[in-house]
Design a protein around this motif. Structure first.
Motif, PDB file in Angstrom:
ATOM      1  N   ASP A   5       7.118  12.037   7.238  1.00 34.99           N
ATOM      2  CA  ASP A   5       6.546  10.691   7.288  1.00 34.99           C
ATOM      3  C   ASP A   5       7.210   9.763   6.269  1.00 34.99           C
ATOM      4  O   ASP A   5       6.943   8.558   6.268  1.00 34.99           O
ATOM      5  CB  ASP A   5       5.043  10.724   7.014  1.00 34.99           C
ATOM      6  CG  ASP A   5       4.270  11.466   8.096  1.00 34.99           C
ATOM      7  OD1 ASP A   5       3.359  12.232   7.737  1.00 34.99           O
ATOM      8  OD2 ASP A   5       4.586  11.280   9.279  1.00 34.99           O
ATOM      9  N   THR A   6       8.043  10.320   5.414  1.00 32.92           N
ATOM     10  CA  THR A   6       8.735   9.509   4.427  1.00 32.92           C
ATOM     11  C   THR A   6       9.638   8.491   5.099  1.00 32.92           C
ATOM     12  O   THR A   6      10.483   8.842   5.926  1.00 32.92           O
ATOM     13  CB  THR A   6       9.582  10.410   3.499  1.00 32.92           C
ATOM     14  OG1 THR A   6       8.719  11.260   2.758  1.00 32.92           O
ATOM     15  CG2 THR A   6      10.421   9.574   2.549  1.00 32.92           C
ATOM     16  N   VAL A  50       7.031   4.578   1.728  1.00 34.21           N
ATOM     17  CA  VAL A  50       6.114   5.713   1.686  1.00 34.21           C
ATOM     18  C   VAL A  50       6.957   6.970   1.468  1.00 34.21           C
ATOM     19  O   VAL A  50       7.877   7.242   2.235  1.00 34.21           O
ATOM     20  CB  VAL A  50       5.307   5.843   2.988  1.00 34.21           C
ATOM     21  CG1 VAL A  50       4.517   7.147   2.996  1.00 34.21           C
ATOM     22  CG2 VAL A  50       4.383   4.649   3.151  1.00 34.21           C
ATOM     23  N   THR A  51       6.646   7.693   0.415  1.00 35.01           N
ATOM     24  CA  THR A  51       7.372   8.915   0.103  1.00 35.01           C
ATOM     25  C   THR A  51       6.384  10.061  -0.013  1.00 35.01           C
ATOM     26  O   THR A  51       5.425   9.982  -0.794  1.00 35.01           O
ATOM     27  CB  THR A  51       8.151   8.779  -1.212  1.00 35.01           C
ATOM     28  OG1 THR A  51       9.060   7.668  -1.110  1.00 35.01           O
ATOM     29  CG2 THR A  51       8.955  10.051  -1.493  1.00 35.01           C
ATOM     30  N   VAL A  52       6.608  11.097   0.783  1.00 35.69           N
ATOM     31  CA  VAL A  52       5.736  12.264   0.773  1.00 35.69           C
ATOM     32  C   VAL A  52       6.519  13.424   0.180  1.00 35.69           C
ATOM     33  O   VAL A  52       7.544  13.843   0.716  1.00 35.69           O
ATOM     34  CB  VAL A  52       5.254  12.625   2.190  1.00 35.69           C
ATOM     35  CG1 VAL A  52       4.268  13.792   2.127  1.00 35.69           C
ATOM     36  CG2 VAL A  52       4.610  11.408   2.852  1.00 35.69           C
ATOM     37  N   MET A 100      -3.295   6.633   6.828  1.00 30.20           N
ATOM     38  CA  MET A 100      -2.415   7.776   7.053  1.00 30.20           C
ATOM     39  C   MET A 100      -2.978   8.985   6.319  1.00 30.20           C
ATOM     40  O   MET A 100      -3.091   8.977   5.088  1.00 30.20           O
ATOM     41  CB  MET A 100      -1.003   7.459   6.551  1.00 30.20           C
ATOM     42  CG  MET A 100      -0.401   6.212   7.170  1.00 30.20           C
ATOM     43  SD  MET A 100       1.320   5.944   6.708  1.00 30.20           S
ATOM     44  CE  MET A 100       1.139   5.670   4.952  1.00 30.20           C
ATOM     45  N   ASN A 101      -3.355   9.994   7.068  1.00 29.55           N
ATOM     46  CA  ASN A 101      -3.901  11.227   6.508  1.00 29.55           C
ATOM     47  C   ASN A 101      -2.979  12.394   6.815  1.00 29.55           C
ATOM     48  O   ASN A 101      -2.112  12.303   7.683  1.00 29.55           O
ATOM     49  CB  ASN A 101      -5.293  11.498   7.083  1.00 29.55           C
ATOM     50  CG  ASN A 101      -6.289  10.406   6.746  1.00 29.55           C
ATOM     51  OD1 ASN A 101      -6.228   9.779   5.688  1.00 29.55           O
ATOM     52  ND2 ASN A 101      -7.227  10.167   7.652  1.00 29.55           N
ATOM     53  N   SER A 102      -3.195  13.487   6.117  1.00 31.18           N
ATOM     54  CA  SER A 102      -2.412  14.713   6.337  1.00 31.18           C
ATOM     55  C   SER A 102      -0.914  14.405   6.366  1.00 31.18           C
ATOM     56  O   SER A 102      -0.193  14.841   7.278  1.00 31.18           O
ATOM     57  CB  SER A 102      -2.838  15.383   7.651  1.00 31.18           C
ATOM     58  OG  SER A 102      -4.224  15.686   7.621  1.00 31.18           O
ATOM     59  N   GLY A 111       0.790  -1.225   0.000  1.00 33.19           N
ATOM     60  CA  GLY A 111       0.000   0.000   0.000  1.00 33.19           C
ATOM     61  C   GLY A 111       0.820   1.272   0.000  1.00 33.19           C
ATOM     62  O   GLY A 111       0.267   2.371  -0.071  1.00 33.19           O
ATOM     63  N   GLY A 112       2.143   1.160   0.087  1.00 31.95           N
ATOM     64  CA  GLY A 112       2.970   2.347   0.061  1.00 31.95           C
ATOM     65  C   GLY A 112       2.979   2.991  -1.315  1.00 31.95           C
ATOM     66  O   GLY A 112       2.424   2.456  -2.276  1.00 31.95           O
ATOM     67  N   GLY A 113       3.596   4.158  -1.389  1.00 29.22           N
ATOM     68  CA  GLY A 113       3.681   4.839  -2.668  1.00 29.22           C
ATOM     69  C   GLY A 113       4.144   6.258  -2.492  1.00 29.22           C
ATOM     70  O   GLY A 113       4.631   6.650  -1.421  1.00 29.22           O
ATOM     71  N   LEU A 114       3.998   7.015  -3.562  1.00 27.61           N
ATOM     72  CA  LEU A 114       4.384   8.426  -3.576  1.00 27.61           C
ATOM     73  C   LEU A 114       3.124   9.278  -3.472  1.00 27.61           C
ATOM     74  O   LEU A 114       2.166   9.076  -4.235  1.00 27.61           O
ATOM     75  CB  LEU A 114       5.125   8.741  -4.877  1.00 27.61           C
ATOM     76  CG  LEU A 114       5.486  10.203  -5.133  1.00 27.61           C
ATOM     77  CD1 LEU A 114       6.477  10.695  -4.087  1.00 27.61           C
ATOM     78  CD2 LEU A 114       6.072  10.350  -6.537  1.00 27.61           C
ATOM     79  N   VAL A 115       3.127  10.217  -2.539  1.00 24.84           N
ATOM     80  CA  VAL A 115       1.961  11.067  -2.327  1.00 24.84           C
ATOM     81  C   VAL A 115       2.444  12.470  -2.002  1.00 24.84           C
ATOM     82  O   VAL A 115       3.545  12.657  -1.472  1.00 24.84           O
ATOM     83  CB  VAL A 115       1.085  10.500  -1.186  1.00 24.84           C
ATOM     84  CG1 VAL A 115       1.824  10.520   0.137  1.00 24.84           C
ATOM     85  CG2 VAL A 115      -0.242  11.216  -1.092  1.00 24.84           C
ATOM     86  N   GLN A 116       1.625  13.442  -2.316  1.00 26.08           N
ATOM     87  CA  GLN A 116       1.978  14.832  -2.022  1.00 26.08           C
ATOM     88  C   GLN A 116       1.644  15.170  -0.573  1.00 26.08           C
ATOM     89  O   GLN A 116       0.827  14.509   0.071  1.00 26.08           O
ATOM     90  CB  GLN A 116       1.246  15.773  -2.959  1.00 26.08           C
ATOM     91  CG  GLN A 116       1.715  15.665  -4.408  1.00 26.08           C
ATOM     92  CD  GLN A 116       1.093  16.732  -5.288  1.00 26.08           C
ATOM     93  OE1 GLN A 116      -0.004  17.211  -5.016  1.00 26.08           O
ATOM     94  NE2 GLN A 116       1.791  17.101  -6.348  1.00 26.08           N
ATOM     95  N   VAL A 117       2.275  16.224  -0.092  1.00 28.30           N
ATOM     96  CA  VAL A 117       2.000  16.706   1.262  1.00 28.30           C
ATOM     97  C   VAL A 117       0.497  16.927   1.433  1.00 28.30           C
ATOM     98  O   VAL A 117      -0.172  17.483   0.553  1.00 28.30           O
ATOM     99  CB  VAL A 117       2.762  18.018   1.533  1.00 28.30           C
ATOM    100  CG1 VAL A 117       2.283  18.657   2.821  1.00 28.30           C
ATOM    101  CG2 VAL A 117       4.255  17.765   1.604  1.00 28.30           C
ATOM    102  N   GLY A 118      -0.010  16.452   2.555  1.00 33.82           N
ATOM    103  CA  GLY A 118      -1.428  16.587   2.832  1.00 33.82           C
ATOM    104  C   GLY A 118      -2.269  15.445   2.319  1.00 33.82           C
ATOM    105  O   GLY A 118      -3.465  15.351   2.627  1.00 33.82           O
ATOM    106  N   GLY A 119      -1.652  14.559   1.551  1.00 30.72           N
ATOM    107  CA  GLY A 119      -2.385  13.439   0.985  1.00 30.72           C
ATOM    108  C   GLY A 119      -2.565  12.294   1.964  1.00 30.72           C
ATOM    109  O   GLY A 119      -2.187  12.379   3.133  1.00 30.72           O
ATOM    110  N   SER A 120      -3.137  11.207   1.453  1.00 31.25           N
ATOM    111  CA  SER A 120      -3.447  10.042   2.282  1.00 31.25           C
ATOM    112  C   SER A 120      -2.972   8.766   1.611  1.00 31.25           C
ATOM    113  O   SER A 120      -2.902   8.686   0.384  1.00 31.25           O
ATOM    114  CB  SER A 120      -4.956   9.947   2.521  1.00 31.25           C
ATOM    115  OG  SER A 120      -5.446  11.075   3.209  1.00 31.25           O
TER     116      SER A 120
END
Length: 125
Positions: free
Chosen positions: A88-89, A121-123, A81-83, A7-16
């Motif tokens: 969190d990376t 997980v990369t933010v 994981m929200n916000s 379920g990990g991945g790349l997401v922008q700041v504030g994402g979930s």
């Protein structure tokens, strides 16, 4: 017994993101489960734990943003994981206290702590 985290991945700041950790095998039961994470150059740290009965605990850094849960019927644990923040990376690992039994019996064979392979997980900011 094997634990598989995904379920990990790349997401922008504030994402979930929602992480899952599934246990597979035979003749086993699971007690406490938990999520840990390790950022580059840092030690592995506890993110959250959940007991068989659903009791939870969180690291101060994720309180109010992350929610841990489990489905005992599926031997699966989740981390919503929200916000998300850049800090969190990390590589996220699941852990479970597993009891194995002699096949077809309730006699305990082993009690061990099992780890799943991590999921990144990369933010991004």
């Amino acid at each position: 017994v094997q634990l598989q985290a995904y379920g990990g991945g790349l997401v922008q700041v504030g994402g979930s993101l929602r992480l899952s950790c599934a246990a597979s095998g035979s003749s086993f039961s699971i007690n406490d489960m938990g999520w840990y994470r390790q950022a580059p150059g840092k030690e592995r740290e506890l993110v959250s734990i959940i007991t068989t009965g659903g009791g939870t605990n969180y690291a101060d850094s994720v309180k109010g943003r992350f929610t841990i849960s489990r489905d005992n019927s599926k031997n699966t644990m989740y981390l919503q994981m929200n916000s998300l923040k850049p800090e969190d990376t990390a590589v996220y690992y699941c852990n479970a206290a597993v009891i194995t039994y002699y096949s077809g019996t309730s006699y305990v064979r082993t009690r061990d702590s099992y780890w799943g392979k991590g999921t990144q997980v990369t933010v991004s900011s």
